[in-house]
Write a protein that holds these residues in place. Sequence first.
Motif, PDB file in Angstrom:
ATOM      1  N   ILE A  88       0.865  -1.196   0.000  1.00 30.37           N
ATOM      2  CA  ILE A  88       0.000   0.000   0.000  1.00 30.37           C
ATOM      3  C   ILE A  88       0.893   1.234   0.000  1.00 30.37           C
ATOM      4  CG2 ILE A  88      -1.743   1.325   1.260  1.00 30.37           C
ATOM      5  CD1 ILE A  88      -2.706  -1.272   2.544  1.00 30.37           C
ATOM      6  N   PHE A  89       0.731   2.083  -1.006  1.00 34.00           N
ATOM      7  CA  PHE A  89       1.431   3.368  -1.044  1.00 34.00           C
ATOM      8  C   PHE A  89       0.495   4.425  -0.475  1.00 34.00           C
ATOM      9  CE2 PHE A  89       3.178   0.808  -4.487  1.00 34.00           C
ATOM     10  CZ  PHE A  89       4.543   0.941  -4.268  1.00 34.00           C
ATOM     11  N   ILE A  90       0.969   5.161   0.515  1.00 33.41           N
ATOM     12  CA  ILE A  90       0.146   6.229   1.101  1.00 33.41           C
ATOM     13  C   ILE A  90       0.690   7.567   0.614  1.00 33.41           C
ATOM     14  CG2 ILE A  90      -0.658   7.318   3.232  1.00 33.41           C
ATOM     15  CD1 ILE A  90      -0.552   4.655   4.609  1.00 33.41           C
ATOM     16  N   CYS A  91      -0.149   8.296  -0.122  1.00 27.45           N
ATOM     17  CA  CYS A  91       0.310   9.537  -0.784  1.00 27.45           C
ATOM     18  C   CYS A  91      -0.667  10.670  -0.479  1.00 27.45           C
ATOM     19  CB  CYS A  91       0.407   9.321  -2.292  1.00 27.45           C
ATOM     20  SG  CYS A  91       1.347   7.869  -2.768  1.00 27.45           S
ATOM     21  N   VAL A  92      -0.925  10.886   0.799  1.00 30.17           N
ATOM     22  CA  VAL A  92      -1.841  11.967   1.180  1.00 30.17           C
ATOM     23  C   VAL A  92      -1.032  13.099   1.799  1.00 30.17           C
ATOM     24  CG1 VAL A  92      -3.794  10.413   1.506  1.00 30.17           C
ATOM     25  CG2 VAL A  92      -2.283  10.897   3.444  1.00 30.17           C
ATOM     26  N   LYS A  93      -1.677  14.201   2.095  1.00 31.41           N
ATOM     27  CA  LYS A  93      -1.001  15.283   2.810  1.00 31.41           C
ATOM     28  C   LYS A  93      -0.806  14.855   4.271  1.00 31.41           C
ATOM     29  CE  LYS A  93      -0.334  18.654  -0.176  1.00 31.41           C
ATOM     30  NZ  LYS A  93      -1.345  19.584  -0.642  1.00 31.41           N
ATOM     31  N   GLY A  94       0.161  15.472   4.934  1.00 29.23           N
ATOM     32  CA  GLY A  94       0.498  15.078   6.311  1.00 29.23           C
ATOM     33  C   GLY A  94      -0.689  15.088   7.264  1.00 29.23           C
ATOM     34  N   PHE A  95      -1.603  16.058   7.070  1.00 28.58           N
ATOM     35  CA  PHE A  95      -2.738  16.169   8.004  1.00 28.58           C
ATOM     36  C   PHE A  95      -3.780  15.063   7.814  1.00 28.58           C
ATOM     37  CE2 PHE A  95      -3.061  19.254   4.517  1.00 28.58           C
ATOM     38  CZ  PHE A  95      -4.159  18.764   3.834  1.00 28.58           C
ATOM     39  N   SER A  96      -3.627  14.225   6.781  1.00 31.02           N
ATOM     40  CA  SER A  96      -4.610  13.146   6.539  1.00 31.02           C
ATOM     41  C   SER A  96      -4.114  11.769   6.999  1.00 31.02           C
ATOM     42  CB  SER A  96      -4.940  13.052   5.041  1.00 31.02           C
ATOM     43  OG  SER A  96      -5.430  14.257   4.542  1.00 31.02           O
ATOM     44  N   VAL A  97      -2.886  11.716   7.503  1.00 31.07           N
ATOM     45  CA  VAL A  97      -2.284  10.395   7.779  1.00 31.07           C
ATOM     46  C   VAL A  97      -3.058   9.608   8.849  1.00 31.07           C
ATOM     47  CG1 VAL A  97      -0.243   9.285   8.780  1.00 31.07           C
ATOM     48  CG2 VAL A  97       0.021  10.934   6.969  1.00 31.07           C
ATOM     49  N   GLU A  98      -3.418  10.293   9.945  1.00 30.89           N
ATOM     50  CA  GLU A  98      -4.119   9.570  11.017  1.00 30.89           C
ATOM     51  C   GLU A  98      -5.443   8.993  10.517  1.00 30.89           C
ATOM     52  OE1 GLU A  98      -2.467  12.347  12.064  1.00 30.89           O
ATOM     53  OE2 GLU A  98      -1.349  11.749  13.874  1.00 30.89           O
ATOM     54  N   GLN A  99      -6.183   9.831   9.773  1.00 29.90           N
ATOM     55  CA  GLN A  99      -7.484   9.359   9.266  1.00 29.90           C
ATOM     56  C   GLN A  99      -7.299   8.163   8.328  1.00 29.90           C
ATOM     57  OE1 GLN A  99      -9.854  12.252   7.118  1.00 29.90           O
ATOM     58  NE2 GLN A  99     -11.326  10.652   6.570  1.00 29.90           N
ATOM     59  N   VAL A 100      -6.290   8.252   7.470  1.00 29.84           N
ATOM     60  CA  VAL A 100      -6.036   7.149   6.533  1.00 29.84           C
ATOM     61  C   VAL A 100      -5.698   5.870   7.310  1.00 29.84           C
ATOM     62  CG1 VAL A 100      -4.333   6.322   4.852  1.00 29.84           C
ATOM     63  CG2 VAL A 100      -5.482   8.496   4.486  1.00 29.84           C
ATOM     64  N   CYS A 101      -4.879   6.007   8.351  1.00 33.23           N
ATOM     65  CA  CYS A 101      -4.527   4.820   9.146  1.00 33.23           C
ATOM     66  C   CYS A 101      -5.785   4.203   9.774  1.00 33.23           C
ATOM     67  CB  CYS A 101      -3.524   5.185  10.246  1.00 33.23           C
ATOM     68  SG  CYS A 101      -1.883   5.479   9.590  1.00 33.23           S
ATOM     69  N   ASN A 102      -6.681   5.059  10.266  1.00 31.03           N
ATOM     70  CA  ASN A 102      -7.927   4.529  10.839  1.00 31.03           C
ATOM     71  C   ASN A 102      -8.734   3.800   9.778  1.00 31.03           C
ATOM     72  OD1 ASN A 102      -7.530   5.357  13.427  1.00 31.03           O
ATOM     73  ND2 ASN A 102      -8.455   7.374  13.086  1.00 31.03           N
ATOM     74  N   GLU A 103      -8.816   4.403   8.590  1.00 29.77           N
ATOM     75  CA  GLU A 103      -9.611   3.782   7.520  1.00 29.77           C
ATOM     76  C   GLU A 103      -8.984   2.477   7.028  1.00 29.77           C
ATOM     77  OE1 GLU A 103     -11.280   8.079   5.930  1.00 29.77           O
ATOM     78  OE2 GLU A 103     -10.322   6.762   4.502  1.00 29.77           O
ATOM     79  N   LEU A 104      -7.660   2.362   7.200  1.00 32.58           N
ATOM     80  CA  LEU A 104      -6.976   1.153   6.712  1.00 32.58           C
ATOM     81  C   LEU A 104      -6.971   0.016   7.737  1.00 32.58           C
ATOM     82  CD1 LEU A 104      -3.807   2.589   4.892  1.00 32.58           C
ATOM     83  CD2 LEU A 104      -5.738   1.395   3.832  1.00 32.58           C
TER      84      LEU A 104
END
Length: 312
Positions: free
Chosen positions: A79-95
């Motif tokens: 999985i490549f995560i390519c979001v802005k820094g402020f979206s990382v926590e939300q992406v981790c929760n969604e993943l």
Amino acid sequence: MNNNFNDLRAAVVGIGGVGGYIAAMLCKHYEHITLAARGSRKESLSQNGISMKSEIHGSFTAYPEKVTETSDIGAQDIIFICVKGFSVEQVCNELKEQVAANTIIVPVMNGVDNAEKIRKAFPKNIVLDSLIYISAFANEDFSISQVGTIAPLYMGTIVNDERHNAAVHIVNAFLKEAGIDCQIPADIEAETWNKYILNCSQNVITAYYDCDTGHIRENPERTAQFETLMDEAWSVAKAKNINVTQADIDELMRKFRYVFPATSTTSLQRDFHDGKPTELDMFSGYIIKEADRLNVPVPLTKELYTQLVKRI
Ligand SMILES: NC(=O)C1=CN([C@@H]2O[C@H](COP(=O)(O)OP(=O)(O)OC[C@H]3O[C@@H](n4cnc5c(N)ncnc54)[C@H](OP(=O)(O)O)[C@@H]3O)[C@@H](O)[C@H]2O)C=CC1
Ligand SMILES: CC(C)(CO)C(=O)C(=O)O
């Protein structure tokens, strides 16, 4: 992990400038690529595929196997995560429910603490470290533009064990086979900080004056401020025992003076200019936090941070 790349399943989360570039290249070459997007971007990508206009690779449209939301990507090898820094926590929760025991996670972002945040969210997984030098953006119609003649992606691992090192080589080969210029530097931590020091100076000064690199360069006072910001971020790196050398800083200064096109802007400047959420906290905010913890003076970084926060 299956070493036949054509059978590998990979997902790209965040189909903006960086994620869009990686996604387009992977979809052009491989069958089992999933794109994680939301809203009208998701609808457009699933109906029309991903179109890219690249100064390196030309113009093309490629088709992912699946386009879905981050919380629905299913089992993936990478999985490549390519979001802005402020979206990382939300992406981790969604993943959370999507990441399997053997999934390798590769954030491709600016900043120096994103991989660490992802490691905390997925402590059993291999999380690699990477950065990319690219100028890319998503257009209104969700197509991707990449400008400039190079887009090197540096990848490595700060966790020095056999599993992680093997994963670096697999992901490196996977990206290279798709035409992405992926390189493995000797010291990924120093390489990451090198770019971060540039972001904490060039991005911040261009955002502060809301101008391009040429307008900093032609003004001696602004150039001196740029150098001070670089020195302050470098002082923090040194206090953290990161091996960024005087030669590295001289090289950044050389690029700033002679290599970057006068018209080049930065992501932070563009986000401030467009009134979008910014990565200011990932740049100056983190430097200030670490500087205070380590007793390193960073007065100009603090001053410009305070002024920029007032514009948010
Ligand atoms: N662009 C560039 O040239 C460069 C960027 N970088 C760095 O790369 C990183 C990514 O930047 P960039 O590509 O420009 O950012 P963009 O803002 O262009 O793209 C980020 C994308 O992530 C999406 N996103 C955010 N949260 C989610 C989510 N939960 N699920 C699915 N998608 C999500 C956004 O979608 P939505 O629109 O729905 O919010 C957006 O499409 C940053 O750290 C940046 O500093 C580094 C080098 C150069
Ligand atoms: C292009 C570059 C290197 C400018 O510092 C960058 O990373 C950005 O705009 O975020």
